[in-house]
Design a protein around this motif. Structure first.
Motif: not given
Length: 125
Positions: A22-41
């Motif tokens: 998705i344009y605008g989502i890089g490594p840091a934001k993708a990791d942040e999204i997974c952490r906020k929603l508690e989705i395992p990496a």
């Protein structure tokens, strides 16, 4: 195939990697999204439930500027610089590097393929 923010993200990759499509989502934001929603990496997109995909979609819509909105904003910023006629705007207008890089050599990404100068001959010794 999961569709988030108007983009079909790959199903057989990990969620953290797939979100980067998705344009605008890089490594840091993708990791942040997974952490906020508690989705395992290590979770893959095809292992996500419909509820989890919906939660990801809603979080991205609510908290991040992505795809069309972000592209439009970047284009408007560049257009504003060009209209002002400031140095950075002139560099954008001429298709040259904007951030102070050298142009005597290199800068081929911005300037395009090198064009030979007609009539110039090599000096032989």
């Amino acid at each position: 195939m999961a569709r988030i923010a108007g983009v079909n993200i790959p199903t057989n990759k990990r969620v953290v990697i797939s979100l980067r499509y998705i344009y605008g989502i890089g490594p840091a934001k993708a990791d942040e999204i997974c952490r906020k929603l508690e989705i395992p990496a290590e979770r893959r997109v095809n292992q996500l439930s419909d509820d989890e995909i919906l939660r990801i979609r809603e979080l991205i819509d609510r908290e991040f500027r992505v795809e069309g909105d972000l592209r439009r904003e970047v284009a408007m910023n560049v257009k504003r610089l060009m209209d002002l006629g400031c140095y950075r705007g002139l560099r954008h207008r001429r298709g040259l590097p904007v951030r102070g890089q050298r142009t005597h050599t290199n800068a081929r990404t911005r300037k395009g393929k090198a064009v030979a100068i007609a009539g110039k001959k090599k000096v032989t010794k």
